[in-house]
Write an enzyme that holds these catalytic residues in place. Structure first.
Site, PDB file in Angstrom:
ATOM      1  N   GLU A  33      52.352  45.551  37.004  1.00 31.22           N
ATOM      2  CA  GLU A  33      52.168  46.572  38.082  1.00 31.22           C
ATOM      3  C   GLU A  33      53.448  46.650  38.539  1.00 31.22           C
ATOM      4  OE1 GLU A  33      49.717  48.040  42.275  1.00 31.22           O
ATOM      5  OE2 GLU A  33      50.076  46.223  41.419  1.00 31.22           O
ATOM      6  N   LYS A 106      45.779  54.419  40.418  1.00 28.48           N
ATOM      7  CA  LYS A 106      44.719  53.513  41.298  1.00 28.48           C
ATOM      8  C   LYS A 106      43.486  54.000  42.309  1.00 28.48           C
ATOM      9  CE  LYS A 106      46.327  49.130  43.480  1.00 28.48           C
ATOM     10  NZ  LYS A 106      47.386  48.228  44.107  1.00 28.48           N
ATOM     11  N   CYS A 147      45.334  45.771  39.727  1.00 29.06           N
ATOM     12  CA  CYS A 147      45.862  45.251  40.553  1.00 29.06           C
ATOM     13  C   CYS A 147      44.549  45.108  41.946  1.00 29.06           C
ATOM     14  CB  CYS A 147      47.404  44.744  41.372  1.00 29.06           C
ATOM     15  SG  CYS A 147      48.134  44.031  42.071  1.00 29.06           S
TER      16      CYS A 147
END
Length: 274
Positions: A33, A106, A147
Site C-alpha cells: 500500500e 479499498k 491493509c
C-alpha cells in the site's frame, strides 16, 4: 519498501525490486500500500498527487511490468476520486504485457485511534469502494484487498467461497503498534480459515519523521505456515512458490467449503423453526 513523498524515488525503488524479482525467476511482484506515494505532512494530502488509472504515473508502472516481464500487484495507488478532496485507494493488477487485469478500491477505511495517541482518519481524504474483486493470474486466482480490510474476515470469505480465490493479496502499511500486535496473527488467520495462500507486501521502516511502518512482509501457505518473510526495516523481496496442487490437497483433506454450506443450511432451518 519504505515509500516517501518523492514519487520518482519510489518508482526507482520499485524498478530495483522488479529487476530483483525478474532475476529470481518470479512470475509476479507484489508491492505494498502507498508504494507510489507516502505524504510526510498534512499539506501533502494524497488528493494533491492523485491521478487517474490511465494517467502518466500508472503508465510508467505498466512499462515497468513490460520491461521485466512481470505481473505486478500495485497494492494501493492514489487514484483520482469523485471530487478534488477525495481519492480511491486502488489496488491494481497489471499483466506482464502492461495491460490492466483487475482493479479493487479499498472498502474498509482506517478511521482509528491507535495506542500511542496516533489518530488516522482515512475517510477524510478517501472514498470507499463497494465491491470485491477476483482475477486469474499465472500464480492462481487472486482475491484483492488492501491493509485495513484484513480486520474484516467476511471480505475474505467472499473472495474465497463466492469468488473462488486461491491467493489472497493483502498489501499493507501497518503502523508499528498495530503491526506488532496483530499483523501476522491476522494474516495467518485469513490463510487458515480460507485455505488460501496469503501474500502481504508491507511498508517498512521510517517513512518520515512521524511515521514508522511495521514491515514484516510475508507469504503464508494455506496451512498457516510462513514460507518467506522480511524484517521491519529491510527493502527487498521475499520469494515463495505458489503450489496450486497443495491448495487443492488441503481443501480435499479438510473440506470446510462443504462443511460451511451444510452449516449455513442447518442455521437457516433452525431460524425458520423459531
Amino acid at each position: 519498501m519504505t515509500s516517501t513523498h518523492d514519487q520518482e524515488h519510489n518508482l526507482g525503488v520499485c524498478s530495483q525490486l522488479a529487476a530483483q524479482a525478474s532475476e529470481a525467476g518470479c512470475r509476479m511482484l507484489c508491492l505494498p500500500e502507498c508504494f507510489a506515494f507516502m505524504g510526510d505532512s498534512s499539506m501533502q494530502s494524497p488528493a494533491t498527487v492523485a491521478q487517474p488509472l490511465n494517467g502518466p504515473l500508472m503508465s510508467r508502472y505498466k512499462q515497468l511490468a513490460r520491461d521485466n516481464g512481470l505481473w505486478l500487484s500495485l497494492g494501493g495507488f492514489q487514484e483520482a476520486g469523485p471530487d478534488a478532496d477525495h481519492i480511491h485507494n486502488c489496488h491494481i493488477i497489471i499483466k506482464a504485457n502492461g495491460e490492466t487485469a483487475a482493479t479493487y478500491r479499498k472498502i474498509h477505511l482506517c478511521d482509528v485511534e491507535v495506542p500511542g495517541g496516533q489518530v488516522w482518519k482515512e475517510s477524510s481524504f478517501t472514498s470507499p469502494g463497494c465491491s470485491t474483486t477476483v482475477c486469474e493470474s499465472p500464480v492462481g486466482k487472486l482475491g484483492l484487498s488492501v491493509c485495513y480490510d484484513l480486520r474484516f474476515p467476511q471480505l475474505y470469505q467472499e473472495l474465497r467461497f463466492r469468488g473462488g480465490a486461491d491467493v489472497l493479496l493483502i498489501p499493507s502499511a501497518f503502523t508499528k503498534p498495530t503491526g506488532s500486535a496483530h499483523f501476522e496473527l491476522l494474516l495467518r488467520s485469513r490463510a487458515i480459515e480460507c485455505q488460501c495462500y496469503v501474500i502481504a507486501a508491507a511498508q517498512a521502516g521510517q517513512n518520515h519523521a512521524n511515521r514508522q511502518s511495521w514491515g514484516h512482509s510475508c507469504v503464508i501457505d494455506p496451512w498457516g505456515k510462513v514460507l518467506a518473510r522480511m524484517d521491519d526495516k529491510e527493502t527487498g523481496i521475499a520469494v515463495a512458490e505458489i503450489d496450486s496442487k497443495y491448495v487443492a490437497d488441503i481443501r480435499k483433506r479438510m473440506p470446510i467449503a462443504t462443511h460451511r454450506s451444510a452449516g449455513r443450511s442447518s442455521l437457516m432451518k433452525g431460524g425458520e423453526s423459531l
